[in-house]
Every structure is written in C-alpha cells, then in structure tokens.
Design a protein around this motif. Structure first.
Motif, short mmCIF file in Angstrom:
data_model
loop_
_atom_site.label_atom_id
_atom_site.label_comp_id
_atom_site.label_asym_id
_atom_site.label_seq_id
_atom_site.Cartn_x
_atom_site.Cartn_y
_atom_site.Cartn_z
N SER A 160 0.82 -1.21 0.00
CA SER A 160 0.00 0.00 0.00
C SER A 160 0.85 1.27 0.00
O SER A 160 0.44 2.29 -0.51
N HIS A 161 2.02 1.21 0.61
CA HIS A 161 2.82 2.42 0.76
C HIS A 161 4.11 2.41 -0.04
O HIS A 161 4.92 3.31 0.10
N GLN A 162 4.31 1.39 -0.85
CA GLN A 162 5.57 1.26 -1.61
C GLN A 162 6.78 1.41 -0.68
O GLN A 162 7.68 2.20 -0.93
N ARG A 163 6.75 0.65 0.38
CA ARG A 163 7.82 0.74 1.35
C ARG A 163 8.56 -0.59 1.39
O ARG A 163 7.94 -1.63 1.21
N ALA A 164 9.83 -0.51 1.68
CA ALA A 164 10.56 -1.76 1.87
C ALA A 164 10.51 -2.11 3.35
O ALA A 164 10.54 -1.22 4.21
N PHE A 165 10.37 -3.38 3.64
CA PHE A 165 10.30 -3.85 5.03
C PHE A 165 11.34 -4.93 5.30
O PHE A 165 11.58 -5.77 4.44
N ILE A 166 11.89 -4.87 6.52
CA ILE A 166 12.73 -5.98 6.97
C ILE A 166 11.97 -6.63 8.10
O ILE A 166 11.47 -5.93 9.00
#
Ligand code: ATP
Length: 323
Positions: A160-166
C-alpha cells in the motif's frame, strides 16, 4: 516390568512440548509404569523438583504453547558435580529412565548424563530445526507459521505504501526459519547466519524489484545474520539518498515461540512421546527420537551431541531463484 520414568523440558520452549510431555506420561501409564515430571529442566534435576504425574496432570494441555513443566538454561549441569547432584536425585526417587525434550544443547546434556551411566532418551524439540537426528523438530511448524502470518501482513501494508520492510525472525546460529518463511512468504531477499550478505547487492535486488513493477520489497532477516534487522536498517538509513528508498523494520522475537501448537506439531510430539517410551521399553538408551523420511526413529546421542544440522544448499539456491 513396571518402570519408573521421568520427563523434562529443557532449553528454549517450543510449541508442542506439552503434547510431548502428555504423550510420554500417558504412553508410560498405559504400560503400568510410574511417571514423574521434572520442573525447570536440568535445573530442577539438580534441585530435586521432581513430582509424580498422573493422566489428569497432563490433561487440557495439548493445545497450549510453552511447557507445563517449565524450562531453564542451567550452567551447573555442564559440570560433572552438577550432573552428580542430578543423578543423586534421580536415584533417590528410584527413577530408572529419563526423557529429555529439547534442542541441541539439551541433547548434549542428555548425552553427558547417559555417559555417566544413567539411561536417557532424548526427544527432538527446538524451533531452530538444527538437530542432526531429525528432519524436523517439535515447534518448527508452529514457529514458521507465525513468522509467515507476520510476513503476509507486512506485505499488505508494504504494497500500500511502496515501502521496503525488513522482518527479523528467530535463529541465532541457524537460519532455517528465515529461509523457509522467506520462501513461503515470497520475500525479495533473505539474510542468514550461514551465508555472507553484501548489503549493496541486496539494495540492487530491492531496486530491481521496484523497477520490475513490484509494489513492495520484503527482506526476511535471521536474528543471527551479520545483517540482521538493526544492521540492515542502519545501512539503508545511512545510504538512503543514494539508494532512493526508505526501509522499516519489525522484529518478531519471542512472539514466534508463544503460539498455539499447530496440528502437525501436536501429532509429531505425540508420536515422539510414544517413540521415547518404546525406546525405554526396548532398553535402548543414549538415543534421540526424531523423524526421517516420515519414519519415527532413534539416532545415537553420540552422533548428535555438539553437532548442528546444516541448511540444504539446494533450498538456499531455490530461495535465490524465486526472489
Ligand atoms: P534451543 O536451541 O531450542 O534454545 P537447546 O536445548 O539447544 O534449545 P541450550 O540453551 O543450548 O538450549 O541448552 C539447554 C541446556 O542444556 C543448558 O542450559 C545446559 O543445562 C544443558 N547443556 C547444554 N550444553 C551442555 C553440555 N555440553 N553438557 C551438559 N549440559 C549441557
């Protein structure tokens, strides 16, 4: 002949340990044996907190995570003096065999106690899945599914937010959970204690994922990897202008241990409990009960103590192919 047996859980708790205790007790009782529970692992063996368990004492626990007997880490058990105290307590109660439910360290302890002449049978139980004598151990399936649920949820918000997650999962020395949950969760990258990571290469992989039209980028990191969540976040933050995206991290931690055991773990643990009681019946001691190729079997503790099962290189390669 009627036997007096005791059971304990040791090391990190794993979902399904209760099902294993229940199975050891009920399979023992069904043979007319007397069954005891040792509280707080090897620590309780040294302090003598050993109590008789009836069928009702292990009722209503199969669906519970953790361990009704408690677990502990115990440095004293690593010494001969500590183990002699344990032997004295076992002999005082007239106990003839001990079942140890636990992981690598615990089974090394089982081996040491067995070497001192006391009959011990181990049951393979650790969420790390690093025991040599078993394809899979009690707790792994549940822990994996918990990690996977978290990955799936993060993917939704990441898209939804075009974010990268670890997302950091458990595994200090062994990356099994990271590797398998990474594959099952469709992670773009996985970091493992067993494999060197070049953070620059990883950034290139993530950027390529965006360029190929992916709406998210997810990295699964093992806590013991050189680039765990903290180290990766630090790297990405320091280079954020150049890399062109920001990254958020989530550490799952002990949440992974506390889950309701899956059907697989309850059944595996019940089978292992029976396997341990049958080994005692055959007077086959100094062995670990595990599963290989869908067959519950025993492996000498001598072949297990101090060793760790390695990740399958073909599965590591598969993860790289699928990212
Ligand atoms: P997990 O990896 O799932 O946390 P584990 O069984 O490997 O479980 P450890 O903390 O390594 O957990 O070991 C549990 C206990 O086993 C130790 O606290 C200690 O009492 C005993 N133990 C470990 N190594 C030895 C050893 N070499 N000799 C005797 N006892 C040992």
């Amino acid at each position: 002949m009627a036997k007096r047996i005791a059971v304990l859980t040791s090391g990190g708790d794993a979902p399904g340990m209760n099902a294993a205790i229940r199975s050891v007790v009920r399979c023992g009782l069904s043979r007319g044996w007397v069954t005891y529970g040792v509280y707080s692992g090897f620590k309780g063996l040294i302090s003598g907190t050993i109590e008789q368990l009836t069928t009702r004492d292990v009722g209503g626990v199969i669906q519970r995570g953790g361990t009704l007997l408690g677990s502990a880490r115990c440095e004293e058990f690593k010494t001969v003096d500590g183990r002699e105290l344990a032997l004295r307590n076992l002999n005082q109660k007239g106990i003839e065999a001990l079942v140890v439910i636990g992981g690598n360290g615990s089974q090394t302890g089982s081996y040491e106690l067995n070497m001192m002449g006391f009959p011990v049978v181990g049951i393979a139980s650790t969420i790390d899945n690093d025991l040599v004598g078993s394809d899979i151990t009690i707790g792994v399936d549940t822990a994996l599914n918990i990690a996977l649920e978290a990955i799936d949820r993060l993917k939704v918000t990441a898209s939804s937010h075009q974010r990268a997650f670890i997302i950091e999962v458990m595994g200090r020395k062994c990356g099994y959970i990271a590797l398998m949950s990474g594959i099952a969760g469709g992670a773009e990258a996985i970091t493992l204690p067993e494999v060197k990571t070049d953070p620059e290469e990883l950034a290139v992989t993530l950027r390529a994922a965006y360029e190929h039209g992916k709406s998210h980028a997810l990295i699964v990191a093992a806590e013991g990897a050189e680039y765990n969540a903290a180290k990766l976040a630090e790297y990405f933050y320091a280079n954020k202008e150049r890399l062109g995206f920001s990254i958020r991290s989530t550490i799952l931690g002990h949440v992974q241990r506390g889950g309701t055991p899956s059907a697989y773990d309850r059944i595996l643990a019940s089978k292992f409990g029976l396997g341990a009681v049958e080994a005692i019946e055959r007077e086959e001691y100094g062995v670990l009960v595990g599963i290989k190729g869908n067959q519950v079997l025993t492996t000498p503790l001598e072949e297990i103590a101090g060793k760790t099962k390695q990740l399958d290189p073909a599965v590591i390669q598969l993860a790289k192919t699928l990212d």
